[in-house]
Design a protein around this motif. Structure first.
Motif, PDB file in Angstrom:
ATOM      1  N   ALA A   1      38.385  41.701  35.139  1.00 46.19           N
ATOM      2  CA  ALA A   1      38.633  41.367  36.539  1.00 46.19           C
ATOM      3  C   ALA A   1      38.064  42.433  37.467  1.00 46.19           C
ATOM      4  N   ALA A   2      38.113  43.690  37.029  1.00 44.70           N
ATOM      5  CA  ALA A   2      37.571  44.780  37.841  1.00 44.70           C
ATOM      6  C   ALA A   2      36.064  44.626  38.026  1.00 44.70           C
ATOM      7  N   LYS A   3      35.380  44.151  37.006  1.00 45.40           N
ATOM      8  CA  LYS A   3      33.933  43.931  37.125  1.00 45.40           C
ATOM      9  C   LYS A   3      33.651  42.883  38.192  1.00 45.40           C
ATOM     10  N   VAL A   4      34.452  41.844  38.207  1.00 46.82           N
ATOM     11  CA  VAL A   4      34.294  40.810  39.232  1.00 46.82           C
ATOM     12  C   VAL A   4      34.574  41.393  40.616  1.00 46.82           C
ATOM     13  N   ALA A   5      35.668  42.146  40.714  1.00 49.87           N
ATOM     14  CA  ALA A   5      36.077  42.691  42.007  1.00 49.87           C
ATOM     15  C   ALA A   5      35.035  43.622  42.595  1.00 49.87           C
TER      16      ALA A   5
ATOM     17  N   GLU B   1      31.670  41.239  43.175  1.00 50.36           N
ATOM     18  CA  GLU B   1      31.768  40.033  43.982  1.00 50.36           C
ATOM     19  C   GLU B   1      32.906  40.059  44.999  1.00 50.36           C
ATOM     20  N   GLY B   2      33.923  40.880  44.759  1.00 54.38           N
ATOM     21  CA  GLY B   2      35.064  40.942  45.664  1.00 54.38           C
ATOM     22  C   GLY B   2      36.336  40.439  45.002  1.00 54.38           C
ATOM     23  N   LEU B   3      37.458  40.927  45.476  1.00 56.88           N
ATOM     24  CA  LEU B   3      38.754  40.548  44.912  1.00 56.88           C
ATOM     25  C   LEU B   3      39.026  39.050  45.038  1.00 56.88           C
ATOM     26  N   GLU B   4      38.511  38.438  46.086  1.00 57.81           N
ATOM     27  CA  GLU B   4      38.757  37.020  46.307  1.00 57.81           C
ATOM     28  C   GLU B   4      38.091  36.145  45.256  1.00 57.81           C
ATOM     29  N   CYS B   5      37.169  36.716  44.490  1.00 66.43           N
ATOM     30  CA  CYS B   5      36.468  35.954  43.449  1.00 66.43           C
ATOM     31  C   CYS B   5      37.162  36.029  42.093  1.00 66.43           C
TER      32      CYS B   5
ATOM     33  N   THR C   1      44.612  49.292  39.558  1.00 64.12           N
ATOM     34  CA  THR C   1      44.021  50.005  38.420  1.00 64.12           C
ATOM     35  C   THR C   1      42.745  50.728  38.831  1.00 64.12           C
ATOM     36  N   VAL C   2      41.888  50.052  39.595  1.00 62.60           N
ATOM     37  CA  VAL C   2      40.627  50.666  40.039  1.00 62.60           C
ATOM     38  C   VAL C   2      40.901  51.818  41.006  1.00 62.60           C
ATOM     39  N   ALA C   3      41.819  51.603  41.951  1.00 63.20           N
ATOM     40  CA  ALA C   3      42.141  52.640  42.935  1.00 63.20           C
ATOM     41  C   ALA C   3      42.750  53.865  42.259  1.00 63.20           C
TER      42      ALA C   3
ATOM     43  N   HIS D   1      30.940  54.341  46.298  1.00 67.30           N
ATOM     44  CA  HIS D   1      30.738  53.334  47.341  1.00 67.30           C
ATOM     45  C   HIS D   1      31.377  51.994  46.964  1.00 67.30           C
ATOM     46  N   ASP D   2      31.215  51.577  45.714  1.00 66.73           N
ATOM     47  CA  ASP D   2      31.765  50.284  45.301  1.00 66.73           C
ATOM     48  C   ASP D   2      33.293  50.272  45.406  1.00 66.73           C
TER      49      ASP D   2
END
Length: 210
Positions: A25-29, A32-36, A70-72, A105-106
């Motif tokens: 899910a993190a790769k998508v976020a 592409e963004g969390l909404e994806c 998790t990413v933050a 940046h990401d």
């Protein structure tokens, strides 16, 4: 044609499978963004049935919030490692130098994305608030360490932490649209930190040449 999941299933420990789902899910976020993030999108990446993802995250919004958190948290642990034995001055200088570097940046864009979506996604909003508090507490603890070692002047560490992070967040939001800031603007968080911590100009890094 064989359908997904027709082959031998690999049984993984629940903690391992959950971490795998969040990682996907993190790769998508980040791209592409969390909404994806959807259960089906993550299932496709893992080549599993959506029901398996739904077993761990019955509600997609829970997966969105967990992914952001998790990413933050990983970003914070990288910027201010808890096992770093360097001086508070050195740790603060590294934090300020790296926080707005291209390396992050990401993740900085992900914070912007999360704050925008949090307006109407209460589960995500709660996680954004939780992570924001943890960031402020961590930076405040770093400041307290510096005050205790006489590297920084006495101050309200929570307030100074808030000021530093507010500048970083503001610059990050602007950089998302226009990365052409001069060095003197990019240094604003450093300037604020030096002023608030009772330091001399350049103590947290060489002054900009432009």
């Amino acid at each position: 044609m064989a359908s997904r999941g027709a082959g031998p299933r690999v049984r993984k420990a629940p903690q391992e499978r959950r971490a795998e789902i969040v990682e996907a899910a993190a790769k998508v976020a980040l791209i592409e963004g969390l909404e994806c993030i959807t259960l089906r999108r993550v299932a496709d990446l893992l080549d599993v049935r959506p029901g398996l993802v739904g077993h761990y995250f019955p509600v997609a919004e829970d997966l969105v919030a967990e992914t952001f958190g998790t990413v933050a948290e990983a970003e914070l642990l990288t910027l201010i490692p808890p096992d770093d034995t360097s001086s508070a001055l050195e740790r603060m200088a590294r934090f300020l130098t790296r926080a707005l570097s291209p390396e992050f940046h990401d993740v900085n864009r992900l914070w912007l994305n999360a704050r925008h979506l949090a307006r109407y996604r209460p589960t995500l909003r709660d996680r954004v608030i939780l992570q924001g508090d943890h960031w402020r507490d961590t930076v405040a603890q770093l400041i307290d360490d510096g005050v205790g070692s006489n590297e920084f002047g006495a101050c309200d560490s929570q307030m100074v932490s808030l000021k530093i992070l507010a500048v970083i967040d503001g610059l990050s939001a602007d950089l998302n649209a226009d990365p052409r800031f001069p060095a003197s603007v990019m240094r604003m968080a450093v300037d604020v930190a030096e002023q608030e911590l009772g330091l001399h100009a350049g103590d947290l890094g060489a002054p900009p040449t432009s």
